[in-house]
Design a protein around this motif. Structure first.
Motif, PDB file in Angstrom:
ATOM      1  N   LYS A 114       4.939  -6.988  -8.607  1.00 50.60           N
ATOM      2  CA  LYS A 114       4.143  -8.101  -8.147  1.00 50.60           C
ATOM      3  C   LYS A 114       4.278  -8.324  -6.730  1.00 50.60           C
ATOM      4  O   LYS A 114       3.597  -8.840  -5.974  1.00 50.60           O
ATOM      5  CB  LYS A 114       4.203  -9.363  -9.082  1.00 50.60           C
ATOM      6  N   TYR A 115       5.692  -8.694  -6.691  1.00 48.45           N
ATOM      7  CA  TYR A 115       6.159  -9.391  -5.094  1.00 48.45           C
ATOM      8  C   TYR A 115       6.092  -8.020  -4.169  1.00 48.45           C
ATOM      9  O   TYR A 115       5.876  -8.222  -2.897  1.00 48.45           O
ATOM     10  CB  TYR A 115       7.694  -9.594  -5.382  1.00 48.45           C
ATOM     11  N   ALA A 116       6.174  -6.662  -4.622  1.00 51.26           N
ATOM     12  CA  ALA A 116       6.019  -5.709  -3.868  1.00 51.26           C
ATOM     13  C   ALA A 116       4.625  -5.657  -2.903  1.00 51.26           C
ATOM     14  O   ALA A 116       4.497  -5.381  -1.784  1.00 51.26           O
ATOM     15  CB  ALA A 116       6.015  -4.250  -4.379  1.00 51.26           C
ATOM     16  N   ALA A 117       3.647  -6.257  -3.902  1.00 46.65           N
ATOM     17  CA  ALA A 117       2.389  -6.504  -3.132  1.00 46.65           C
ATOM     18  C   ALA A 117       2.083  -7.341  -2.146  1.00 46.65           C
ATOM     19  O   ALA A 117       1.557  -7.444  -1.123  1.00 46.65           O
ATOM     20  CB  ALA A 117       1.382  -6.507  -4.272  1.00 46.65           C
ATOM     21  N   LEU A 118       2.887  -8.472  -2.421  1.00 40.14           N
ATOM     22  CA  LEU A 118       3.162  -9.459  -1.247  1.00 40.14           C
ATOM     23  C   LEU A 118       4.022  -9.018   0.172  1.00 40.14           C
ATOM     24  O   LEU A 118       3.641  -9.329   1.146  1.00 40.14           O
ATOM     25  CB  LEU A 118       3.835 -10.805  -1.821  1.00 40.14           C
ATOM     26  N   PRO A 169       1.834  -6.105   3.054  1.00 40.19           N
ATOM     27  CA  PRO A 169       1.071  -6.194   4.292  1.00 40.19           C
ATOM     28  C   PRO A 169       2.084  -6.387   5.506  1.00 40.19           C
ATOM     29  O   PRO A 169       1.790  -5.905   6.521  1.00 40.19           O
ATOM     30  CB  PRO A 169       0.382  -7.562   4.223  1.00 40.19           C
ATOM     31  N   LEU A 170       3.097  -6.942   5.006  1.00 37.69           N
ATOM     32  CA  LEU A 170       4.211  -6.891   6.267  1.00 37.69           C
ATOM     33  C   LEU A 170       4.954  -5.999   6.551  1.00 37.69           C
ATOM     34  O   LEU A 170       5.250  -5.525   7.923  1.00 37.69           O
ATOM     35  CB  LEU A 170       5.184  -8.202   5.678  1.00 37.69           C
ATOM     36  N   PHE A 171       5.208  -5.079   5.591  1.00 40.26           N
ATOM     37  CA  PHE A 171       5.762  -3.690   5.984  1.00 40.26           C
ATOM     38  C   PHE A 171       4.765  -2.699   6.795  1.00 40.26           C
ATOM     39  O   PHE A 171       5.018  -2.041   7.550  1.00 40.26           O
ATOM     40  CB  PHE A 171       6.028  -2.673   4.501  1.00 40.26           C
ATOM     41  N   ASP A 172       3.483  -3.240   6.241  1.00 39.72           N
ATOM     42  CA  ASP A 172       2.345  -2.181   6.965  1.00 39.72           C
ATOM     43  C   ASP A 172       2.316  -2.594   8.398  1.00 39.72           C
ATOM     44  O   ASP A 172       2.362  -1.688   9.324  1.00 39.72           O
ATOM     45  CB  ASP A 172       0.900  -2.233   6.213  1.00 39.72           C
ATOM     46  N   LYS A 173       2.421  -3.852   8.778  1.00 39.61           N
ATOM     47  CA  LYS A 173       2.526  -4.226  10.072  1.00 39.61           C
ATOM     48  C   LYS A 173       3.490  -3.843  10.837  1.00 39.61           C
ATOM     49  O   LYS A 173       3.577  -3.381  12.007  1.00 39.61           O
ATOM     50  CB  LYS A 173       2.446  -6.000  10.208  1.00 39.61           C
ATOM     51  N   ARG A 174       4.656  -3.807  10.153  1.00 41.48           N
ATOM     52  CA  ARG A 174       5.900  -3.192  10.759  1.00 41.48           C
ATOM     53  C   ARG A 174       5.763  -1.889  11.124  1.00 41.48           C
ATOM     54  O   ARG A 174       6.194  -1.246  12.336  1.00 41.48           O
ATOM     55  CB  ARG A 174       7.165  -3.345   9.615  1.00 41.48           C
ATOM     56  N   SER A 175       5.229  -1.213  10.211  1.00 39.44           N
ATOM     57  CA  SER A 175       4.530   0.522  10.659  1.00 39.44           C
ATOM     58  C   SER A 175       3.595   0.317  11.773  1.00 39.44           C
ATOM     59  O   SER A 175       3.973   1.263  12.666  1.00 39.44           O
ATOM     60  CB  SER A 175       3.992   1.052   9.129  1.00 39.44           C
TER      61      SER A 175
END
Ligand SMILES: *[C@@H]1O[C@H](CO)[C@@H](O)[C@H](O)[C@H]1NC(C)=O
Ligand SMILES: *[C@@H]1O[C@H](CO)[C@@H](O)[C@H](O)[C@H]1NC(C)=O
Length: 369
Positions: A92-96, A99-105
């Motif tokens: 559940k938290y991985a999904a939260l 988006p931040l990890f995607d932005k990092r990427s």
């Protein structure tokens, strides 16, 4: 304390000798604070080993102790349910986080240019600088930037992370580095609900000259239930096995292979000719072809050592690297071994001797809070 250190060194030595065929891996493992802590704890545990006390008890009492042990087995099964829920919570938290990890990427690979506001960061030292010094530093910085060609995103982000983390840099060969410059992201995917527990690391690459894959995967299968034959060893989810993927190397770029020349003598004629042979070469990319764990769980020593290190690495990437990559890039997250001792001692009793079945206890994220 000194005595402990001594015993500890002796253990360390023995451990190394036992694994002499896989020495490098062993050294790697021994640098791992969790394993060291596990060793220490085993040493501590020796003091309280059963000393025939149980045998001295009257039969009727022994009988009741068995009842307590049966209760303990039931506890282990409830604990397993607890960890299943933890896994759900993690999903559940991985999904939260995603988006931040995607932005990092996106920032790393220059798909997104962060705004001035997003780039504001007050470093401690800057506070102490005078305006004049700041101005000077800024000018110098600009000059430096002008001299270099315009870099895109954050060049060599993941390669730098790899180099900064001992566990990973030990696997890294010089010929791996040009390839890892193309690594753009590492993602963690958890298994779906109702599926057997596992997680997959996805290494995402930009198009490159080395292989045609855009993503290399490594999946770790876990088990979160007590072993029927040894229920008291249950200590949370364990990694049981892992699978890699096929790397589609372009011609001549397979760094996991090297060619060697060998002289061959013809049996009848006695003439000598030189043949070329391909043999495995050291490379980080061997990470994607781990030894298989056979059904019966029995492995030769080399495979055992490779897998023990592999599980450690997979777990570390999932638990530490992916969640906090930037801090490994800057070096801020590189830990002092000592800090880790107390908190992580509980883990991985199995590691003291080579684990029989590759049960590798997993540390769950929230234990560390
Ligand atoms: C094999 O490994 C050696 C040493 O790590 C390296 O110098 C060499 O380039 C590798 N061979 C290939 C074909 O990648
Ligand atoms: C690359 O080398 C590995 C051995 O290390 C081999 O199993 C694999 O088939 C090779 N792949 C290609 C595409 O040559």
């Amino acid at each position: 304390h000194l005595l402990k250190e001594l015993i500890f060194s002796a253990h360390r030595f023995l451990f190394t000798v036992c694994f002499s065929s896989a020495r490098q891996l062993t050294v790697q493992m021994m640098q791992n604070p969790q394993i060291l802590a596990a060793l220490q704890e085993r040493l501590d545990g020796l003091n309280g080993s059963p000393s025939g006390y149980m045998e001295s008890l009257p039969k009727v009492v022994k009988r009741r102790v068995n009842a307590l042990k049966n209760l303990q087995v039931k506890c282990a099964h409830i604990e397993a349910k607890f960890y299943e829920e933890v896994h759900e919570l993690e999903r559940k938290y991985a999904a939260l986080y995603q988006p931040l990890f995607d932005k990092r990427s996106d920032i790393v690979k220059a798909a997104y240019e962060p705004t001035d506001e997003e780039c504001e960061w007050k470093a401690d030292e800057e506070e102490e600088l005078t305006d004049e010094m700041k101005e000077k530093a800024k000018l110098e910085e600009e000059k430096k930037d002008e001299e270099k060609e315009d870099p895109k995103g954050i060049p060599e982000f993941w390669l730098t992370v790899f180099k900064n983390v001992d566990l990973l840099s030990d696997m890294l060969q010089e010929h791996d580095e040009p390839i890892l410059k193309h690594l753009q992201d590492i993602k963690v995917k958890f298994s779906d609900p109702g599926q057997p527990m596992s997680f997959t690391l996805e290494f995402q690459f930009e198009p490159n000259d080395f292989f045609t894959n855009t993503v290399l995967t490594k999946t770790y299968k876990m088990r979160s239930e007590p072993d029927e034959n040894d229920p008291f060893s249950f200590d949370g989810p364990e990694i049981m096995s892992c699978t890699g993927c096929t790397i589609e190397w372009t011609k001549g770029k397979n760094v996991t292979l090297k060619t060697i020349k060998k002289k061959q003598k013809h049996k009848g004629r006695g003439t000598v000719r030189t043949v070329t042979k391909t043999v495995p070469n050291d490379s980080f990319f061997n990470f994607f072809t781990p030894p298989e764990v056979p059904e019966n769980g029995e492995l030769d020593e080399d495979s055992e050592a490779i897998l023990a290190a592999d599980f450690e690495i997979g777990h570390f990437i999932r638990e530490r690297i992916v969640p906090r990559a930037v801090l490994y890039f800057t070096g801020e997250a590189i830990e002092d071994d000592d800090d880790d001792y107390d908190e992580e001692g509980e883990e991985a009793d199995d590691e003291v001797k080579p684990p029989k079945n590759y049960h590798r206890p997993l540390k769950l994220t929230f234990w560390k809070l």
